[in-house]
Design an enzyme around this catalytic site. Sequence first.
Site, PDB file in Angstrom:
ATOM      1  N   TYR A  68      43.546  57.646  -2.134  1.00 41.43           N
ATOM      2  CA  TYR A  68      44.148  58.583  -2.600  1.00 41.43           C
ATOM      3  C   TYR A  68      45.440  58.692  -4.167  1.00 41.43           C
ATOM      4  CZ  TYR A  68      42.676  60.332   1.816  1.00 41.43           C
ATOM      5  OH  TYR A  68      41.940  60.543   3.320  1.00 41.43           O
ATOM      6  N   HIS A  69      45.668  59.369  -4.449  1.00 36.54           N
ATOM      7  CA  HIS A  69      46.933  59.275  -5.586  1.00 36.54           C
ATOM      8  C   HIS A  69      47.755  59.206  -5.185  1.00 36.54           C
ATOM      9  CE1 HIS A  69      43.964  61.850  -7.858  1.00 36.54           C
ATOM     10  NE2 HIS A  69      44.333  62.534  -6.986  1.00 36.54           N
ATOM     11  N   PRO A  70      48.363  57.332  -5.411  1.00 32.51           N
ATOM     12  CA  PRO A  70      49.428  56.379  -5.181  1.00 32.51           C
ATOM     13  C   PRO A  70      51.051  58.074  -5.022  1.00 32.51           C
ATOM     14  CG  PRO A  70      48.211  55.411  -6.391  1.00 32.51           C
ATOM     15  CD  PRO A  70      47.417  57.191  -6.754  1.00 32.51           C
ATOM     16  N   THR A 108      46.954  65.713  -6.058  1.00 29.27           N
ATOM     17  CA  THR A 108      48.341  65.908  -6.110  1.00 29.27           C
ATOM     18  C   THR A 108      48.237  66.684  -8.033  1.00 29.27           C
ATOM     19  OG1 THR A 108      47.528  63.882  -7.761  1.00 29.27           O
ATOM     20  CG2 THR A 108      48.688  63.738  -4.890  1.00 29.27           C
TER      21      THR A 108
END
Length: 146
Positions: A68-70, A108
């Site tokens: 996932y997008h941090p 995000t």
Amino acid sequence: PNYFDNNEDIQSGIEMLRKCLEIVKQHPLSDMVNPEPILPLDMIKKHGSSESDEFWEDFLRSYANTLYHPTSTLKIGKVVDERLRVYGIPNLRVIDASIMPHIISGNTNAPSIMIGEKGTDLIVEDYSLKQNVCNYDPPAKWLSFL
């Protein structure tokens, strides 16, 4: 990234993998999916089996990645103020998804764009800049397709 620099990360990763295998082998999940994992045969051969911590450490180091997008590493209020300025470091702002207070459940991209837009507005306000600093007008022929 510095995945698994700390041995505690390795140990918690191994525990997590073993717990996942335990969960998938239980009813009703085991009725819906194959409860036996498909593991790399070369690693099993190298370690003799898939039971050892060494096997699972090798597995983690070979296959773990960021899915996932941090986000949320520099939360508002903890590292940056409400104007996205980093506490204790003059003239430094963070204007990206890392300032989100919590990881969101969706993509995000849109929130990151909004954060960038808001950050731009804050800088314009703080430095009394004109909104359209560039003041660039493309030649009309570039817009002829509209």
